[in-house]
Design an enzyme around this catalytic site. Structure first.
Site, mmCIF file in Angstrom:
data_model
loop_
_atom_site.group_PDB
_atom_site.id
_atom_site.type_symbol
_atom_site.label_atom_id
_atom_site.label_comp_id
_atom_site.label_asym_id
_atom_site.label_seq_id
_atom_site.Cartn_x
_atom_site.Cartn_y
_atom_site.Cartn_z
ATOM 1 N N SER A 144 44.640 34.423 31.783
ATOM 2 C CA SER A 144 44.120 35.457 30.849
ATOM 3 C C SER A 144 44.827 35.323 29.615
ATOM 4 C CB SER A 144 44.302 36.687 31.244
ATOM 5 O OG SER A 144 43.854 37.160 32.581
ATOM 6 N N HIS A 165 38.638 29.881 31.767
ATOM 7 C CA HIS A 165 38.825 31.256 32.033
ATOM 8 C C HIS A 165 37.493 31.857 32.449
ATOM 9 C CE1 HIS A 165 39.787 35.179 30.066
ATOM 10 N NE2 HIS A 165 40.368 35.117 31.514
ATOM 11 N N GLU A 177 34.995 30.488 29.399
ATOM 12 C CA GLU A 177 35.642 29.978 28.207
ATOM 13 C C GLU A 177 36.462 28.615 28.660
ATOM 14 O OE1 GLU A 177 36.563 34.023 25.617
ATOM 15 O OE2 GLU A 177 38.121 33.383 27.084
ATOM 16 N N ASN A 215 39.587 37.906 25.606
ATOM 17 C CA ASN A 215 40.886 38.999 25.748
ATOM 18 C C ASN A 215 41.683 39.338 24.739
ATOM 19 O OD1 ASN A 215 40.457 39.234 28.460
ATOM 20 N ND2 ASN A 215 41.794 37.640 29.078
HETATM 21 N N1 CAA Z 1 29.395 39.965 44.242
HETATM 22 C C1 CAA Z 1 28.165 39.776 43.919
HETATM 23 N N2 CAA Z 1 27.404 40.569 43.043
HETATM 24 C C2 CAA Z 1 27.875 41.609 42.661
HETATM 25 C C3 CAA Z 1 29.317 41.842 42.806
HETATM 26 C C4 CAA Z 1 30.183 41.236 43.600
HETATM 27 N N3 CAA Z 1 31.403 41.153 43.485
HETATM 28 N N4 CAA Z 1 29.457 43.011 41.941
HETATM 29 C C5 CAA Z 1 28.290 43.463 41.548
HETATM 30 N N5 CAA Z 1 27.173 42.674 41.959
HETATM 31 C C6 CAA Z 1 25.930 42.627 41.583
HETATM 32 C C7 CAA Z 1 25.388 43.481 42.534
HETATM 33 O O1 CAA Z 1 24.642 43.023 43.350
HETATM 34 C C8 CAA Z 1 24.110 44.131 41.747
HETATM 35 O O2 CAA Z 1 23.056 43.407 41.514
HETATM 36 P P1 CAA Z 1 21.661 43.967 41.282
HETATM 37 O O3 CAA Z 1 21.585 44.467 39.897
HETATM 38 O O4 CAA Z 1 20.627 43.019 41.573
HETATM 39 O O5 CAA Z 1 21.431 44.938 42.277
HETATM 40 C C9 CAA Z 1 24.915 43.798 40.347
HETATM 41 O O6 CAA Z 1 25.891 42.965 40.222
HETATM 42 C C10 CAA Z 1 25.190 45.430 39.582
HETATM 43 O O7 CAA Z 1 26.129 45.787 40.449
HETATM 44 P P2 CAA Z 1 26.230 47.434 40.900
HETATM 45 O O8 CAA Z 1 24.852 48.133 40.872
HETATM 46 O O9 CAA Z 1 27.171 47.351 42.174
HETATM 47 O O10 CAA Z 1 27.474 47.876 39.874
HETATM 48 P P3 CAA Z 1 26.955 48.153 38.490
HETATM 49 O O11 CAA Z 1 25.627 48.090 37.791
HETATM 50 O O12 CAA Z 1 28.095 49.186 37.952
HETATM 51 O O13 CAA Z 1 27.787 46.683 38.069
HETATM 52 C C11 CAA Z 1 29.724 45.388 37.303
HETATM 53 C C12 CAA Z 1 28.917 46.069 38.332
HETATM 54 C C13 CAA Z 1 28.811 44.026 37.289
HETATM 55 C C14 CAA Z 1 31.112 44.963 37.483
HETATM 56 C C15 CAA Z 1 29.547 46.078 35.789
HETATM 57 O O14 CAA Z 1 30.150 47.533 36.052
HETATM 58 C C16 CAA Z 1 30.250 45.299 34.681
HETATM 59 O O15 CAA Z 1 29.814 44.296 34.256
HETATM 60 N N6 CAA Z 1 31.535 45.918 34.352
HETATM 61 C C17 CAA Z 1 32.066 45.112 33.171
HETATM 62 C C18 CAA Z 1 32.956 44.062 33.948
HETATM 63 C C19 CAA Z 1 33.754 43.389 32.705
HETATM 64 O O16 CAA Z 1 33.752 43.500 31.729
HETATM 65 N N7 CAA Z 1 34.434 42.117 33.298
HETATM 66 C C20 CAA Z 1 35.240 41.318 32.344
HETATM 67 C C21 CAA Z 1 36.727 41.821 32.675
HETATM 68 S S1 CAA Z 1 37.936 41.167 31.717
HETATM 69 C C22 CAA Z 1 38.176 39.709 32.422
HETATM 70 O O17 CAA Z 1 37.679 39.373 33.476
HETATM 71 C C23 CAA Z 1 39.017 38.653 31.792
HETATM 72 C C24 CAA Z 1 40.505 38.719 31.901
HETATM 73 O O18 CAA Z 1 41.167 37.756 32.045
HETATM 74 C C25 CAA Z 1 41.071 40.208 32.227
HETATM 75 P P1 NAD Z 2 45.619 38.765 41.991
HETATM 76 O O1 NAD Z 2 46.749 39.516 41.925
HETATM 77 O O2 NAD Z 2 44.294 39.502 42.447
HETATM 78 O O3 NAD Z 2 45.610 37.552 43.153
HETATM 79 C C1 NAD Z 2 46.741 36.623 42.861
HETATM 80 C C2 NAD Z 2 46.742 35.631 43.938
HETATM 81 O O4 NAD Z 2 47.682 34.551 43.920
HETATM 82 C C3 NAD Z 2 47.565 36.490 45.183
HETATM 83 O O5 NAD Z 2 46.778 36.508 46.172
HETATM 84 C C4 NAD Z 2 48.681 35.888 45.379
HETATM 85 O O6 NAD Z 2 49.295 35.962 46.812
HETATM 86 C C5 NAD Z 2 48.751 34.357 44.987
HETATM 87 N N1 NAD Z 2 49.808 33.740 44.475
HETATM 88 C C6 NAD Z 2 50.847 33.954 43.817
HETATM 89 N N2 NAD Z 2 51.695 33.007 43.498
HETATM 90 C C7 NAD Z 2 51.118 31.882 44.286
HETATM 91 C C8 NAD Z 2 51.647 30.612 44.519
HETATM 92 N N3 NAD Z 2 52.721 30.091 43.854
HETATM 93 N N4 NAD Z 2 50.642 29.711 45.251
HETATM 94 C C9 NAD Z 2 49.447 30.210 45.753
HETATM 95 N N5 NAD Z 2 49.254 31.476 45.632
HETATM 96 C C10 NAD Z 2 50.097 32.465 44.969
HETATM 97 O O7 NAD Z 2 45.138 38.150 40.678
HETATM 98 P P2 NAD Z 2 43.999 37.893 39.808
HETATM 99 O O8 NAD Z 2 43.437 39.212 39.203
HETATM 100 O O9 NAD Z 2 42.929 37.196 40.647
HETATM 101 O O10 NAD Z 2 44.446 36.983 38.521
HETATM 102 C C11 NAD Z 2 44.844 35.624 38.932
HETATM 103 C C12 NAD Z 2 44.855 34.888 37.472
HETATM 104 O O11 NAD Z 2 43.538 35.035 36.775
HETATM 105 C C13 NAD Z 2 45.912 35.539 36.700
HETATM 106 O O12 NAD Z 2 46.336 34.368 35.814
HETATM 107 C C14 NAD Z 2 45.020 36.284 35.557
HETATM 108 O O13 NAD Z 2 45.608 36.610 34.485
HETATM 109 C C15 NAD Z 2 43.826 35.439 35.567
HETATM 110 N N6 NAD Z 2 42.598 36.538 35.316
HETATM 111 C C16 NAD Z 2 42.393 37.755 35.770
HETATM 112 C C17 NAD Z 2 41.244 38.511 35.485
HETATM 113 C C18 NAD Z 2 40.996 39.676 36.016
HETATM 114 O O14 NAD Z 2 40.294 40.392 35.643
HETATM 115 N N7 NAD Z 2 41.856 40.305 37.165
HETATM 116 C C19 NAD Z 2 40.192 37.817 34.949
HETATM 117 C C20 NAD Z 2 40.360 36.420 34.422
HETATM 118 C C21 NAD Z 2 41.592 35.785 34.484
#
Ligand code: CAA
Ligand code: NAD
Length: 311
Positions: A144, A165, A177, A215
């Site tokens: 991330s 990503h 990404e 991010n």
């Molecule tokens: N697998 C398959 N389908 C899924 C699913 C999953 N895990 N989760 C949701 N869906 C599908 C559902 O089947 C549903 O489909 P329909 O519209 O056809 O019915 C649709 O997605 C909507 O789902 P829900 O009705 O259960 O719930 P919702 O409308 O609240 O949506 C969500 C759920 C898609 C997660 C929505 O809340 C959302 O977009 N949230 C924001 C997510 C976000 O911002 N993600 C990025 C996080 S940052 C990141 O990932 C980067 C990082 O490095 C940290």
């Molecule tokens: P998570 O905690 O859900 O899962 C991580 C998994 O990696 C665990 O099951 C753990 O047992 C396993 N693991 C740890 N060390 C390991 C090793 N040496 N070999 C094999 N498996 C190992 O974490 P996550 O949310 O899936 O995040 C994973 C990566 O993806 C991180 O780098 C995170 O920053 C990135 N990421 C997370 C998100 C998010 O929304 N959570 C979105 C995009 C990217």
């Protein structure tokens, strides 16, 4: 003459592109992200091995994948039960699991790492995989926020290294990404981007800059929401309602932090703070630190800012 040269060049580059097509994918990590990446790769016709050091994590991931694939099939095929069943069974058949990362890369065209957000742990893993994987195998990290270049330093294949990503939940979020470091070859970049498209994602390109595009903008926003709450300016519920109804976001910032994982959020922020300690936006949050220390990681542990059924 020039026509002949350009034709030759084109057929050569087409051959290179064809030979670079990614068929066998190893996903390391079967947590939130690894399971989602493995699922979508299997759904889109790739042969996938999903690996985790923790056998329990693999079992949980299989259950999540099975539930999620059913939802995808329902959306894709509606009432066509036979087609939906075929899609699910064929996808699942393309997916195998393992707890042996080194053995799992022996025939991989691409390795996508999605393990814990920790530079040293990722470097150690890639150093081991570098010795075991065939020379053509492309390595990518789903980090991330960490530097792709620093992770790639652990290997001897920086020309075949990049960032892929994905976003959570991977089966739903359309963006990927694609990140290159200066050493990433054009063939590697194109193979990663083309694979992203084959996964059904819209790809954007970004340099190896902290947080890439999403991010870098999203994490400071999420942390500002935590600070609002920490100062007692508004409750978690009101902050979330406000951003959903006032800004049209599908989730409020605190719900989203719980969904991403507070541990992952903390790892990201701590890393940025370490590199740039004076920047106000990157200051650690005492509240997030306290929740993480208490094992409250959000949805995946059953409690974060809110309480959930344990997954
Ligand atoms: N697998 C398959 N389908 C899924 C699913 C999953 N895990 N989760 C949701 N869906 C599908 C559902 O089947 C549903 O489909 P329909 O519209 O056809 O019915 C649709 O997605 C909507 O789902 P829900 O009705 O259960 O719930 P919702 O409308 O609240 O949506 C969500 C759920 C898609 C997660 C929505 O809340 C959302 O977009 N949230 C924001 C997510 C976000 O911002 N993600 C990025 C996080 S940052 C990141 O990932 C980067 C990082 O490095 C940290
Ligand atoms: P998570 O905690 O859900 O899962 C991580 C998994 O990696 C665990 O099951 C753990 O047992 C396993 N693991 C740890 N060390 C390991 C090793 N040496 N070999 C094999 N498996 C190992 O974490 P996550 O949310 O899936 O995040 C994973 C990566 O993806 C991180 O780098 C995170 O920053 C990135 N990421 C997370 C998100 C998010 O929304 N959570 C979105 C995009 C990217």
């Amino acid at each position: 003459m020039s026509f002949f040269t350009s034709l030759t060049k084109r057929s050569l580059s087409q051959t290179a592109a064809m030979s670079a097509a990614i068929k066998n994918v190893t996903v390391i990590g079967s947590g939130l992200m690894g399971a989602g990446i493995a699922q979508v790769a299997a759904q889109t016709g790739h042969s996938v091995t999903m690996v985790d050091i923790d056998e329990v994590a693999v079992t949980k991931a299989q259950k999540r994948i099975s539930d999620s694939i059913q939802r995808v099939a329902k959306k894709k095929f509606g009432g066509e039960v036979e087609e939906a069943t075929k899609f699910v069974s064929e996808s699942v058949a393309r997916l195998t699991t393992s707890t042996d990362a080194v053995a799992s890369v022996s025939s991989a065209d691409l390795v996508v790492e999605a393990i814990v957000e920790n530079l040293d742990v990722k470097k150690k893993l890639f150093a081991e995989l570098d010795k075991a994987a065939p020379s053509h195998t492309i390595f990518a990290s789903n980090t991330s926020s960490l530097s792709i270049a620093k992770i790639a330093d652990a290997t001897t294949r920086k020309d075949r290294f990049g960032g892929l990503h994905f976003f959570n939940p991977v089966p739903v979020m359309k963006l990927l990404e694609v990140v290159r470091i200066p050493e990433t070859s054009q063939d590697t970049f194109e193979a990663m981007r083309d694979w992203g498209k084959a996964m059904g994602k819209v790809t954007v390109e970004c340099k190896d800059t902290p947080g890439f595009i999403v991010n870098r903008l999203l994490i400071p926003y999420l942390m500002e929401a935590v600070r609002l709450m920490e100062r007692g300016d508004a409750s978690a519920k009101d902050i979330d309602v406000a951003m959903k109804l006032g800004a049209g976001h599908p989730m409020g910032p605190l719900e989203l932090l719980d969904y991403v994982g507070l541990d992952t959020g903390k790892f990201i922020l701590d890393g940025w703070h370490e590199n740039d300690p004076d920047r106000e936006l990157f200051q650690p949050s005492p509240l997030v630190d306290k929740l993480v220390t208490a094992g409250k990681f959000g949805v995946k542990s059953g409690e974060g800012f809110y309480k959930y059924d344990k997954k």
